[in-house]
Design a protein around this motif. Structure first.
Motif, short mmCIF file in Angstrom:
data_model
loop_
_atom_site.label_atom_id
_atom_site.label_comp_id
_atom_site.label_asym_id
_atom_site.label_seq_id
_atom_site.Cartn_x
_atom_site.Cartn_y
_atom_site.Cartn_z
N ALA A 63 8.06 -24.62 43.72
CA ALA A 63 8.14 -25.11 42.93
C ALA A 63 8.18 -26.34 42.28
N ARG A 64 9.31 -27.13 43.95
CA ARG A 64 9.21 -28.10 43.80
C ARG A 64 8.00 -28.40 44.89
N ASP A 65 7.00 -28.15 45.42
CA ASP A 65 6.02 -28.20 46.72
C ASP A 65 4.42 -28.42 45.49
N LYS A 66 4.64 -27.79 44.41
CA LYS A 66 3.17 -27.36 43.75
C LYS A 66 3.82 -28.85 42.36
N VAL A 67 5.16 -28.92 42.19
CA VAL A 67 4.72 -29.86 40.99
C VAL A 67 5.09 -31.10 41.83
N ARG A 68 4.72 -31.91 43.54
CA ARG A 68 4.73 -32.58 43.36
C ARG A 68 2.93 -32.83 44.22
N GLU A 69 2.72 -31.96 43.88
CA GLU A 69 0.91 -32.12 44.68
C GLU A 69 0.32 -31.55 43.66
N GLU A 70 1.04 -31.63 41.90
CA GLU A 70 0.02 -31.36 40.79
C GLU A 70 -0.11 -32.99 40.77
N VAL A 71 1.26 -33.97 40.36
CA VAL A 71 2.31 -35.21 39.47
C VAL A 71 2.01 -35.97 40.75
N GLY A 72 1.24 -35.88 42.16
CA GLY A 72 1.20 -36.81 43.15
C GLY A 72 2.60 -36.86 43.81
N SER A 73 2.82 -37.55 45.56
CA SER A 73 4.24 -37.53 45.35
C SER A 73 4.72 -38.87 45.15
N ASP A 74 3.49 -39.51 45.26
CA ASP A 74 4.04 -41.29 45.09
C ASP A 74 4.98 -40.68 43.35
N VAL A 75 4.79 -40.34 42.40
CA VAL A 75 4.98 -40.18 41.40
C VAL A 75 6.02 -39.68 41.64
N PHE A 76 6.34 -38.44 41.51
CA PHE A 76 7.32 -37.24 42.35
C PHE A 76 8.30 -38.22 42.82
#
Length: 123
Positions: free
Chosen positions: A47-60
């Motif tokens: 779930a954390r990886d999916k959120v990072r992928e969807e939002v973008g790692s710089d924003v995350f």
């Protein structure tokens, strides 16, 4: 430790589990518990990886996750801060919907001493 459970309490729970489940079935249940914890951790990581992928790692990475922890909010403190604010111009942040913005823009301000409009059929 976790949620106020101390090491002593864990030992008592383990002792009760040994008595209730029995020493013959306990290894099987311990293995199932380990599998459940591993699958739960894998689910959280995915779930954390999916959120990072969807939002973008710089924003995350810029998000302060501790600030969003619901355990830190104390309603009494929030209300006291809002009521005891020294600056009268300072208002707490509000969520404003589109309808309230349109209503404020369309409603003219009343003159000093003027009565607000009254609609007898609306009440």
């Amino acid at each position: 430790m976790l949620s106020g459970i101390s090491f002593d309490k864990l030992l008592v729970l383990a002792g009760i589990a040994v008595i209730l489940i029995g020493p013959t079935r306990l290894p099987g249940y311990a293995e199932k518990l380990g599998q459940f914890v591993r699958s739960l951790r894998r689910f959280a990581d995915d779930a954390r990886d999916k959120v990072r992928e969807e939002v973008g790692s710089d924003v995350f990475d810029e998000i302060d996750w501790k600030k969003l922890d619901p355990r830190q909010y104390d309603p009494r403190r929030i209300i006291a801060d809002a009521l005891l604010s020294d600056d009268p111009e300072e208002e707490p942040e509000k969520v404003v919907g589109i309808a309230s913005v349109a209503t404020k823009a369309a409603t003219p301000a009343l003159a000093a001493g003027a009565l607000p409009p009254f609609d007898a059929e609306a009440t």
